[in-house]
Scaffold this motif. Structure first.
Motif, mmCIF file in Angstrom:
data_model
loop_
_atom_site.group_PDB
_atom_site.id
_atom_site.type_symbol
_atom_site.label_atom_id
_atom_site.label_comp_id
_atom_site.label_asym_id
_atom_site.label_seq_id
_atom_site.Cartn_x
_atom_site.Cartn_y
_atom_site.Cartn_z
ATOM 1 N N ARG A 58 -5.227 1.342 -0.623
ATOM 2 C CA ARG A 58 -6.348 1.983 -1.313
ATOM 3 C C ARG A 58 -6.583 1.459 -2.710
ATOM 4 O O ARG A 58 -7.731 1.316 -3.125
ATOM 5 C CB ARG A 58 -6.237 3.505 -1.272
ATOM 6 C CG ARG A 58 -5.196 4.136 -2.130
ATOM 7 C CD ARG A 58 -4.708 5.407 -1.512
ATOM 8 N NE ARG A 58 -3.860 5.090 -0.378
ATOM 9 C CZ ARG A 58 -3.783 5.805 0.722
ATOM 10 N NH1 ARG A 58 -4.484 6.867 0.869
ATOM 11 N NH2 ARG A 58 -2.960 5.433 1.674
ATOM 12 N N THR A 59 -5.538 1.150 -3.451
ATOM 13 C CA THR A 59 -5.761 0.710 -4.833
ATOM 14 C C THR A 59 -6.499 -0.622 -4.860
ATOM 15 O O THR A 59 -7.459 -0.805 -5.607
ATOM 16 C CB THR A 59 -4.429 0.624 -5.603
ATOM 17 O OG1 THR A 59 -3.767 1.882 -5.499
ATOM 18 C CG2 THR A 59 -4.653 0.297 -7.060
ATOM 19 N N ARG A 108 -0.800 -5.732 -9.807
ATOM 20 C CA ARG A 108 0.259 -4.826 -9.353
ATOM 21 C C ARG A 108 1.515 -5.659 -9.147
ATOM 22 O O ARG A 108 1.459 -6.754 -8.586
ATOM 23 C CB ARG A 108 -0.125 -4.159 -8.029
ATOM 24 C CG ARG A 108 1.061 -3.465 -7.379
ATOM 25 C CD ARG A 108 0.672 -2.601 -6.218
ATOM 26 N NE ARG A 108 -0.001 -1.402 -6.674
ATOM 27 C CZ ARG A 108 -0.251 -0.354 -5.882
ATOM 28 N NH1 ARG A 108 0.113 -0.376 -4.625
ATOM 29 N NH2 ARG A 108 -0.851 0.710 -6.357
ATOM 30 N N HIS A 136 1.025 3.673 -13.695
ATOM 31 C CA HIS A 136 -0.080 3.438 -12.756
ATOM 32 C C HIS A 136 -1.269 4.189 -13.358
ATOM 33 O O HIS A 136 -1.672 5.244 -12.880
ATOM 34 C CB HIS A 136 0.314 3.986 -11.381
ATOM 35 C CG HIS A 136 -0.598 3.598 -10.250
ATOM 36 N ND1 HIS A 136 -1.795 2.939 -10.436
ATOM 37 C CD2 HIS A 136 -0.480 3.774 -8.916
ATOM 38 C CE1 HIS A 136 -2.348 2.745 -9.248
ATOM 39 N NE2 HIS A 136 -1.580 3.238 -8.324
ATOM 40 N N GLN A 139 -4.368 5.575 -11.462
ATOM 41 C CA GLN A 139 -4.052 6.693 -10.562
ATOM 42 C C GLN A 139 -4.053 8.008 -11.351
ATOM 43 O O GLN A 139 -4.627 9.006 -10.916
ATOM 44 C CB GLN A 139 -2.685 6.476 -9.892
ATOM 45 C CG GLN A 139 -2.279 7.611 -8.956
ATOM 46 C CD GLN A 139 -3.115 7.675 -7.690
ATOM 47 O OE1 GLN A 139 -3.394 6.647 -7.064
ATOM 48 N NE2 GLN A 139 -3.544 8.870 -7.289
ATOM 49 N N ARG A 169 5.880 5.757 -10.424
ATOM 50 C CA ARG A 169 5.009 5.435 -11.573
ATOM 51 C C ARG A 169 3.833 6.405 -11.627
ATOM 52 O O ARG A 169 3.272 6.652 -12.689
ATOM 53 C CB ARG A 169 4.504 4.000 -11.443
ATOM 54 C CG ARG A 169 3.834 3.710 -10.098
ATOM 55 C CD ARG A 169 3.750 2.212 -9.860
ATOM 56 N NE ARG A 169 3.210 1.905 -8.549
ATOM 57 C CZ ARG A 169 3.499 0.799 -7.882
ATOM 58 N NH1 ARG A 169 4.340 -0.081 -8.387
ATOM 59 N NH2 ARG A 169 2.961 0.547 -6.721
ATOM 60 N N VAL A 170 3.461 6.960 -10.456
ATOM 61 C CA VAL A 170 2.370 7.938 -10.424
ATOM 62 C C VAL A 170 2.789 9.183 -11.206
ATOM 63 O O VAL A 170 2.035 9.714 -12.032
ATOM 64 C CB VAL A 170 2.003 8.309 -8.958
ATOM 65 C CG1 VAL A 170 0.966 9.418 -8.932
ATOM 66 C CG2 VAL A 170 1.507 7.086 -8.201
ATOM 67 N N ARG A 223 5.136 10.501 -2.483
ATOM 68 C CA ARG A 223 5.802 9.853 -1.348
ATOM 69 C C ARG A 223 7.244 9.527 -1.716
ATOM 70 O O ARG A 223 7.531 9.211 -2.881
ATOM 71 C CB ARG A 223 5.053 8.544 -1.024
ATOM 72 C CG ARG A 223 5.551 7.785 0.170
ATOM 73 C CD ARG A 223 4.651 6.569 0.411
ATOM 74 N NE ARG A 223 4.698 5.625 -0.692
ATOM 75 C CZ ARG A 223 5.581 4.630 -0.802
ATOM 76 N NH1 ARG A 223 6.484 4.431 0.131
ATOM 77 N NH2 ARG A 223 5.545 3.819 -1.839
ATOM 78 N N GLN A 225 9.761 7.032 -2.215
ATOM 79 C CA GLN A 225 9.594 5.590 -2.447
ATOM 80 C C GLN A 225 10.822 4.830 -1.930
ATOM 81 O O GLN A 225 11.617 4.322 -2.727
ATOM 82 C CB GLN A 225 9.413 5.319 -3.942
ATOM 83 C CG GLN A 225 8.334 6.176 -4.597
ATOM 84 C CD GLN A 225 7.023 5.448 -4.764
ATOM 85 O OE1 GLN A 225 6.973 4.347 -5.287
ATOM 86 N NE2 GLN A 225 5.955 6.064 -4.297
ATOM 87 N N PRO A 263 -1.142 10.960 -3.808
ATOM 88 C CA PRO A 263 -1.777 9.672 -4.120
ATOM 89 C C PRO A 263 -1.941 8.772 -2.901
ATOM 90 O O PRO A 263 -2.700 7.807 -2.936
ATOM 91 C CB PRO A 263 -0.799 9.028 -5.121
ATOM 92 C CG PRO A 263 0.529 9.632 -4.797
ATOM 93 C CD PRO A 263 0.230 11.037 -4.333
ATOM 94 N N GLY A 264 -1.228 9.079 -1.816
ATOM 95 C CA GLY A 264 -1.211 8.205 -0.653
ATOM 96 C C GLY A 264 -0.388 6.955 -0.957
ATOM 97 O O GLY A 264 -0.185 6.643 -2.135
ATOM 98 N N PRO A 265 0.132 6.283 0.025
ATOM 99 C CA PRO A 265 0.105 6.654 1.433
ATOM 100 C C PRO A 265 1.035 7.835 1.715
ATOM 101 O O PRO A 265 2.077 7.956 1.082
ATOM 102 C CB PRO A 265 0.594 5.381 2.138
ATOM 103 C CG PRO A 265 1.369 4.617 1.100
ATOM 104 C CD PRO A 265 0.822 4.992 -0.214
HETATM 105 C C1 NCD Z 1 1.050 4.895 -5.208
HETATM 106 C C2 NCD Z 1 1.658 3.637 -5.768
HETATM 107 O O1 NCD Z 1 1.480 2.560 -5.236
HETATM 108 O O2 NCD Z 1 2.328 3.785 -6.771
HETATM 109 N N1 NCD Z 1 0.029 4.670 -4.286
HETATM 110 C C3 NCD Z 1 -1.228 4.399 -4.725
HETATM 111 O O3 NCD Z 1 -1.449 3.641 -5.632
HETATM 112 N N2 NCD Z 1 -2.217 5.071 -4.111
HETATM 113 C C4 NCD Z 1 2.051 5.838 -4.689
HETATM 114 C C5 NCD Z 1 2.916 5.396 -3.561
HETATM 115 O O4 NCD Z 1 3.001 4.237 -3.200
HETATM 116 O O5 NCD Z 1 3.576 6.286 -3.021
#
Ligand code: NCD
Length: 318
Positions: A58-59, A108, A136, A139, A169-170, A223, A225, A263-265
């Motif tokens: 998504r990002t 990223r 991030h 986000q 990081r979120v 999520r 990680q 934030p997904g996934p």
């Molecule tokens: C997050 C990320 O990549 O930090 N996802 C995102 O950017 N939507 C969170 C994650 O990966 O769990």
């Protein structure tokens, strides 16, 4: 202009007024994105390169759409196939790309701090799309816009950030942003997934979900990680879901009009019950994705204005 930054590397560097200015501009882009004719000219003539050294759905899609809707020429570098695999350093890759004269570089990277380092070596505006477990920023900004729209304000809210805080990081960017906007932030999760010194971050720390969610206005799930864990941080996913997975019973402890974010996934049945994630009366997960495009358009618009101003100034100085 309120927004002065040259790069968007983290929330840490933004003043509250800059955050508000960016969110206000993003509202204009929400309207544009909901119209049939989505094309703007703000970034016309500019080149945007997306460099994703870590998997992203998504990002990356969101940054790509944002750039295209504003008229930039957008290129996605497939970094898994780049010369980095042949041993080229991150800095050499950056210098090579810089020589192609991009204006916006979206990066990223799995290492915390790598994007800051890169920003020091290039002459364009750099946007951090997530670096290791550090920051991030887009986000946190899209989460802030989603909260502001759902709750009508972005201050004096109780926000529970739940799950794998240590590797996220979120969580870090959200914690900084929500703190700057004067909200009450709670970190909820098992002690093994809490960063060292969590209690000194100006938030309350809970290892019990029901206590942590009690009366919360916003429930933000994270999520697990696994790619950033070496070793076992939880006994099993089943046990984790039992204690920390968001289900109807645990959500029942939050405020009756609490919103649910992720934030997904998402791992359904690990950190969140699928029914709650899909409940349009509670979950704003799809809104988060929608706000993501608008916030990234606003961020690139503001950085491009600053970039043009800096270049005009340089040209005037001869
Ligand atoms: C997050 C990320 O990549 O930090 N996802 C995102 O950017 N939507 C969170 C994650 O990966 O769990």
């Amino acid at each position: 202009m309120t927004f002065r930054a040259r790069h968007l590397l983290g929330i840490e560097h933004l003043a509250p007024a800059e955050i508000v200015a960016l969110l206000d501009l993003a509202e204009d882009y929400v309207r544009l994105n909901r119209s049939t004719s989505k094309h703007g000219e703000t970034l016309a003539g500019l080149t945007q390169i997306n460099m994703f050294f870590e998997a992203s759905t998504r990002t990356q899609a969101s940054f790509e759409l944002a750039g295209k809707r504003l008229g930039a020429d957008v290129m996605n570098m497939a970094m898994a196939h780049s010369s980095l695999k042949k041993g080229e350093t991150l800095i050499d890759t950056a210098l090579t790309l810089n020589a192609m004269r991009p204006d916006l570089l979206v990066v990223r990277h799995p290492s915390s701090g790598a994007v800051d380092l890169l920003a020091q070596k290039v002459t364009c505006a750099v946007l951090n799309a997530g670096d290791g477990r550090h920051e991030h920023p887009t986000q946190a900004l899209l989460d802030a816009l989603t909260i502001r729209r759902a709750k009508g304000r972005l201050h004096r809210l109780t926000v529970a950030i739940c799950g794998d805080i240590a590797h996220s990081r979120v969580a870090r960017s959200n914690l900084i942003l929500l703190g700057k906007m004067e909200n009450r932030v709670r970190l909820v999760g098992p002690p093994t997934l809490m960063p060292a010194g969590a209690a000194d971050l100006g938030c309350e720390v809970f290892d019990d979900m029901r206590a942590g969610l009690d009366g919360a206005d916003v429930v933000m799930m994270l999520r697990l990680q696994k790619e950033r864990m070496d070793g076992a941080f939880i006994p099993s996913e089943r046990e984790y879901y039992h204690r920390y997975g968001l289900d109807a019973d645990k959500l029942g402890h939050a405020s009756p009009d609490a919103i649910v974010m992720h934030p997904g996934p998402m791992n359904r049945g690990v950190e969140i019950d699928g029914t709650i994630a899909d409940d349009i009366n509670r979950s704003v997960i799809q809104e988060q994705v929608e706000m993501g495009v608008a916030v990234r358009m606003a961020a690139m618009d503001l950085l491009a204005r600053n970039l043009r101003a800096a270049r005009d100034e340089e040209a005037a100085d001869g």
